[in-house]
Scaffold this motif. Structure first.
Motif, PDB file in Angstrom:
ATOM      1  N   HIS A   1       9.360 -14.702  -6.035  1.00 47.72           N
ATOM      2  CA  HIS A   1       7.903 -14.703  -5.955  1.00 47.72           C
ATOM      3  C   HIS A   1       7.343 -13.283  -5.862  1.00 47.72           C
ATOM      4  CE1 HIS A   1       8.676 -18.932  -4.545  1.00 47.72           C
ATOM      5  NE2 HIS A   1       7.760 -19.109  -5.475  1.00 47.72           N
ATOM      6  N   GLY A   2       8.206 -12.301  -6.096  1.00 46.90           N
ATOM      7  CA  GLY A   2       7.742 -10.925  -6.166  1.00 46.90           C
ATOM      8  C   GLY A   2       7.836 -10.131  -4.895  1.00 46.90           C
ATOM      9  N   THR A   3       8.463 -10.672  -3.855  1.00 51.86           N
ATOM     10  CA  THR A   3       8.495  -9.986  -2.553  1.00 51.86           C
ATOM     11  C   THR A   3       9.871  -9.412  -2.252  1.00 51.86           C
ATOM     12  OG1 THR A   3       6.763 -11.427  -1.666  1.00 51.86           O
ATOM     13  CG2 THR A   3       8.121 -10.250  -0.075  1.00 51.86           C
ATOM     14  N   VAL A   4       9.872  -8.143  -1.889  1.00 58.75           N
ATOM     15  CA  VAL A   4      11.100  -7.459  -1.456  1.00 58.75           C
ATOM     16  C   VAL A   4      10.838  -6.880  -0.075  1.00 58.75           C
ATOM     17  CG1 VAL A   4      12.706  -5.569  -1.904  1.00 58.75           C
ATOM     18  CG2 VAL A   4      11.787  -6.905  -3.816  1.00 58.75           C
ATOM     19  N   GLY A   5      11.752  -7.136   0.853  1.00 64.08           N
ATOM     20  CA  GLY A   5      11.636  -6.561   2.189  1.00 64.08           C
ATOM     21  C   GLY A   5      12.404  -5.252   2.278  1.00 64.08           C
ATOM     22  N   VAL A   6      11.795  -4.254   2.897  1.00 64.34           N
ATOM     23  CA  VAL A   6      12.440  -2.957   3.085  1.00 64.34           C
ATOM     24  C   VAL A   6      12.509  -2.672   4.579  1.00 64.34           C
ATOM     25  CG1 VAL A   6      12.341  -0.481   2.632  1.00 64.34           C
ATOM     26  CG2 VAL A   6      11.571  -2.090   0.877  1.00 64.34           C
ATOM     27  N   ILE A   7      13.704  -2.359   5.065  1.00 60.46           N
ATOM     28  CA  ILE A   7      13.890  -2.055   6.483  1.00 60.46           C
ATOM     29  C   ILE A   7      13.747  -0.552   6.695  1.00 60.46           C
ATOM     30  CG2 ILE A   7      15.413  -2.261   8.480  1.00 60.46           C
ATOM     31  CD1 ILE A   7      14.547  -4.939   7.318  1.00 60.46           C
ATOM     32  N   ILE A   8      12.731  -0.174   7.479  1.00 62.46           N
ATOM     33  CA  ILE A   8      12.521   1.231   7.817  1.00 62.46           C
ATOM     34  C   ILE A   8      12.383   1.334   9.332  1.00 62.46           C
ATOM     35  CG2 ILE A   8      10.999   3.239   7.582  1.00 62.46           C
ATOM     36  CD1 ILE A   8      10.215   2.225   4.849  1.00 62.46           C
ATOM     37  N   ASN A   9      13.241   2.156   9.931  1.00 62.16           N
ATOM     38  CA  ASN A   9      13.248   2.311  11.395  1.00 62.16           C
ATOM     39  C   ASN A   9      13.344   0.958  12.093  1.00 62.16           C
ATOM     40  OD1 ASN A   9      13.024   5.115  11.146  1.00 62.16           O
ATOM     41  ND2 ASN A   9      10.775   5.017  11.106  1.00 62.16           N
ATOM     42  N   ASN A  10      14.238   0.108  11.578  1.00 63.55           N
ATOM     43  CA  ASN A  10      14.545  -1.220  12.146  1.00 63.55           C
ATOM     44  C   ASN A  10      13.387  -2.219  12.032  1.00 63.55           C
ATOM     45  OD1 ASN A  10      17.190  -0.481  13.036  1.00 63.55           O
ATOM     46  ND2 ASN A  10      16.246   0.613  14.747  1.00 63.55           N
ATOM     47  N   GLU A  11      12.394  -1.921  11.213  1.00 64.45           N
ATOM     48  CA  GLU A  11      11.305  -2.860  10.991  1.00 64.45           C
ATOM     49  C   GLU A  11      11.264  -3.284   9.536  1.00 64.45           C
ATOM     50  OE1 GLU A  11       7.426  -2.349  12.716  1.00 64.45           O
ATOM     51  OE2 GLU A  11       8.163  -0.784  14.064  1.00 64.45           O
ATOM     52  N   ASN A  12      10.964  -4.570   9.318  1.00 65.12           N
ATOM     53  CA  ASN A  12      10.913  -5.113   7.967  1.00 65.12           C
ATOM     54  C   ASN A  12       9.490  -5.046   7.429  1.00 65.12           C
ATOM     55  OD1 ASN A  12      11.497  -6.496   5.588  1.00 65.12           O
ATOM     56  ND2 ASN A  12      11.160  -8.486   6.519  1.00 65.12           N
ATOM     57  N   TYR A  13       9.334  -4.434   6.269  1.00 66.63           N
ATOM     58  CA  TYR A  13       8.032  -4.363   5.605  1.00 66.63           C
ATOM     59  C   TYR A  13       8.143  -5.087   4.267  1.00 66.63           C
ATOM     60  CZ  TYR A  13       7.053  -0.809   9.110  1.00 66.63           C
ATOM     61  OH  TYR A  13       6.877  -0.150  10.299  1.00 66.63           O
ATOM     62  N   GLU A  14       7.243  -6.049   4.057  1.00 67.07           N
ATOM     63  CA  GLU A  14       7.275  -6.821   2.821  1.00 67.07           C
ATOM     64  C   GLU A  14       6.393  -6.165   1.763  1.00 67.07           C
ATOM     65  OE1 GLU A  14       6.352 -10.904   3.573  1.00 67.07           O
ATOM     66  OE2 GLU A  14       8.355 -11.306   4.369  1.00 67.07           O
ATOM     67  N   ILE A  15       6.993  -5.941   0.601  1.00 61.88           N
ATOM     68  CA  ILE A  15       6.291  -5.347  -0.534  1.00 61.88           C
ATOM     69  C   ILE A  15       6.273  -6.390  -1.652  1.00 61.88           C
ATOM     70  CG2 ILE A  15       6.191  -3.398  -2.115  1.00 61.88           C
ATOM     71  CD1 ILE A  15       8.138  -1.938  -0.196  1.00 61.88           C
ATOM     72  N   THR A  16       5.077  -6.734  -2.125  1.00 61.85           N
ATOM     73  CA  THR A  16       4.950  -7.802  -3.116  1.00 61.85           C
ATOM     74  C   THR A  16       4.277  -7.285  -4.385  1.00 61.85           C
ATOM     75  OG1 THR A  16       4.776  -9.449  -1.364  1.00 61.85           O
ATOM     76  CG2 THR A  16       4.048 -10.128  -3.556  1.00 61.85           C
ATOM     77  N   THR A  17       4.862  -7.636  -5.499  1.00 61.69           N
ATOM     78  CA  THR A  17       4.313  -7.265  -6.806  1.00 61.69           C
ATOM     79  C   THR A  17       3.014  -8.015  -7.075  1.00 61.69           C
ATOM     80  OG1 THR A  17       6.566  -6.933  -7.631  1.00 61.69           O
ATOM     81  CG2 THR A  17       4.828  -7.161  -9.280  1.00 61.69           C
ATOM     82  N   TYR A  18       2.016  -7.319  -7.688  1.00 61.05           N
ATOM     83  CA  TYR A  18       0.815  -8.023  -8.128  1.00 61.05           C
ATOM     84  C   TYR A  18       1.250  -9.242  -8.936  1.00 61.05           C
ATOM     85  CZ  TYR A  18      -1.367  -3.296  -7.723  1.00 61.05           C
ATOM     86  OH  TYR A  18      -1.799  -2.057  -7.313  1.00 61.05           O
TER      87      TYR A  18
END
Length: 447
Positions: A69-86
Motif C-alpha cells: 500500500h506504499g508504506t515503508v517504515g524506517v527506524i531512526i534512533n529506535n523510533e519507527n517513522y512511516e513513509i508513504t508514497t503518494y
C-alpha cells in the motif's frame, strides 16, 4: 505558519528531497499542529516509490509490512517513522482496504483520497502548506467536512463515520450539514466493520469533551453497533429523582465524569437495564429495582462483543453492579463492599456515584452529596488506618488453621470468610489469639 517538526522527521524529509523527491508531513500531525496540540505521530508522504524509499535509506533498519500500500517504515534512533508514497485508492469492496492502489507523483491527488478536509493537508518548509480543500479554514472555525462527496467517503470505509464523531467529540468540531446528513444516511455501513476497529474509535469518542451532545444527536448511529441502548431512548423515568429519559440521563452522566475510558464506559452502560426493570406503581411512579443487575448482564454481552480486554470488562461489570448501592458513613457496609471489589474499584465507584447524582434532578441532592462526603471520609479512614476489610488484613491465615488441625481446603476458606465477616461486623477483634479460638469454635460446631 512554520511547524515545529521533530529532528528525525526533518532528517527524513531532507534526505528524500536531496535524492530528488518531494516529501511532506501529512494528515493528523498537520491538523494537530495547527490546533496547538503536540502530535503523537508524524506521518510522512513522498513522491518516492517504496523501492526508491528503501534505496534512500539503505543501511537503516526498514519495515516493509505495508509496502503493497506504499508504506515503508524506517527506524531512526529506535523510533519507527512511516513513509508513504503518494497514492490513489481503488474501490473499497471490504469497507476497509482499497482493492488496488495506484502510485502517483501528485500530492494534491494523494490528499484528495483522504477522509476530512482537516486531515487533507501537507506541509514542508520548502513549499509550505499544501491545502487544496481549505482544511486550514475548517481547522480555524472547527468545522468537520468530508473531502469531496461525503456519501462516497463513508461508503468506502464506514469507520470514517465513527472517526467523524471522534474528531467532533475530542476536538469540539461542528460537523458540517452535508457531512452530518451523510453520517445518518450511511450509518448502516457500520454493521460491516470489525468490532475491534469500532471499539478503538468509540472509546476515544467517549473521552471527548463534546460527548454529551454527540451521544444525543447521533444516538441512531451508535445504536447500529450498540443496539442495547435503543430501549433507553424513550424510556421515561416518572420519579422525583429524574426529569430526563434514561438515555438523556445517561449522556449527562457520561459527560459528568472524568474522561477515563473505563469510567466513561461504565456511565454509558450503568442504566441500560432500566427499561427491563421498570415497574410503575398505582400512583404512576416508576421504580427500577434490580436494574443494576440487568445492566450488568447487558453490558457484559456488549463489551465482550466489542472484544475489549477481559480485565476492562470485569472492572466495568463490577462497577455497574455496585453503582446503585447507597452509602453513608457506615463503615461495616463500606468494608463489606471493599472486600468484594477492592480499593481501586471503590475509589472509582465514588466517582461514578457523584456523576450519577450530577445527572439527576436536584431532588434530595444535598442529602445525597452529604452522604457521599460521609462515605468518602469513612473510606479514607479505613484505608489510612489499615482497618481490616479483606482476608489479607486478618491476623490469621490458612497456615494458622492447618496448625490448629483444620486441613480441609474448603473448610479453611469458609472459616476464614466467617472470621472476616465477624471482624467487619465488630463482633470480635482482629487479634490472633481471639481469631484462633473462634476458628476452633466454628470448626467444632460444624463438624
Amino acid at each position: 505558519m512554520k511547524f515545529n517538526i521533530p529532528k528525525n522527521v526533518r532528517y527524513i524529509i531532507d534526505k528524500l528531497e536531496k535524492n530528488g523527491y518531494e516529501a511532506f508531513v501529512v494528515g493528523g500531525c498537520v491538523r494537530d499542529s495547527m490546533l496547538g496540540i503536540e502530535p503523537k505521530d508524524w506521518d510522512i508522504t513522498t513522491s518516492a516509490k517504496p523501492e526508491e524509499i528503501k534505496n534512500c535509506f539503505d543501511g537503516y533498519q526498514l519495515i516493509s509490512i505495508g509496502e503493497q500500500h506504499g508504506t515503508v517504515g524506517v527506524i531512526i534512533n529506535n523510533e519507527n517513522y512511516e513513509i508513504t508514497t503518494y497514492r490513489i485508492d481503488g474501490d473499497y469492496s471490504d469497507n476497509r482496504h482499497p482493492e488496488e492502489v495506484t502510485f502517483t507523483d501528485n500530492i494534491e491527488l494523494d490528499l484528495s483520497r483522504r477522509d476530512f478536509t482537516v486531515n487533507a493537508m501537507a506541509y514542508n518548509d520548502k513549499r509550505g502548506l499544501v491545502d487544496p480543500f481549505n482544511g486550514a479554514t475548517d481547522v480555524k472555525y472547527k468545522a468537520l467536512r468530508c473531502v469531496g462527496d461525503a456519501d462516497t467517503r463513508f461508503s468506502e470505509d464506514a469507520l470514517r463515520i465513527l472517526r467523524a464523531l471522534r474528531f467532533a467529540s475530542v476536538y469540539n468540531f461542528s460537523i458540517e450539514n452535508k457531512t452530518s446528513a451523510s453520517i445518518l444516511k450511511n450509518r448502516a455501513g457500520l454493521s460491516k466493520i470489525a468490532f475491534e476497529r469500532i471499539s478503538t474509535e468509540f472509546t476515544k469518542f467517549l473521552c471527548g469533551d463534546n460527548v454529551n451532545f454527540l451521544l444525543r444527536r447521533y444516538k441512531d448511529v451508535i445504536a447500529v453497533f450498540l443496539p442495547e441502548i435503543v430501549a433507553t431512548f424513550g424510556c421515561e423515568q416518572n420519579t422525583p429523582h429524574h426529569n430526563r429519559t434514561v438515555w438523556k440521563h445517561t449522556t449527562a452522566a457520561v459527560a459528568a465524569i472524568e474522561p477515563d475510558p473505563l469510567l466513561r464506559t461504565v456511565m454509558l452502560l450503568h442504566d441500560i437495564g432500566k427499561p427491563l426493570a421498570r415497574r410503575t406503581d398505582s400512583k404512576g411512579r416508576d421504580h427500577f429495582k434490580g436494574h443494576n443487575h440487568f445492566s450488568a448482564v447487558l453490558a457484559k454481552n456488549l463489551l465482550e462483543r466489542l472484544k475489549l480486554p477481559t480485565k476492562f470488562i470485569d472492572d466495568a461489570i463490577t462497577l455497574i453492579e455496585y453503582h446503585d448501592v447507597r452509602f453513608t458513613d457506615n463503615k461495616k457496609q463500606i468494608k463489606h463492599v471493599l472486600n468484594s471489589i477492592g480499593e481501586n474499584s471503590f475509589r472509582n465507584l465514588i466517582k461514578i456515584q457523584y456523576a450519577d447524582i450530577a445527572a439527576q434532578t436536584r431532588y434530595k441532592r444535598e442529602i445525597k452529596l452529604y452522604n457521599m462526603k460521609l462515605c468518602e471520609k469513612s473510606f479514607e479512614e479505613i484505608v489510612q488506618n489499615n482497618e481490616c476489610y479483606s482476608l489479607k488484613d486478618l491476623n490469621i491465615n490458612g497456615s494458622d488453621l492447618i496448625h490448629l488441625g483444620i486441613t480441609d481446603g474448603k473448610k479453611i476458606g469458609h472459616i476464614l470468610q466467617l472470621l472476616l465477616d465477624s471482624v467487619i461486623e465488630e463482633e470480635i477483634a482482629n487479634e490472633s489469639v481471639i481469631l484462633r479460638k473462634r476458628a476452633l469454635e466454628i470448626y467444632n460446631t460444624e463438624k
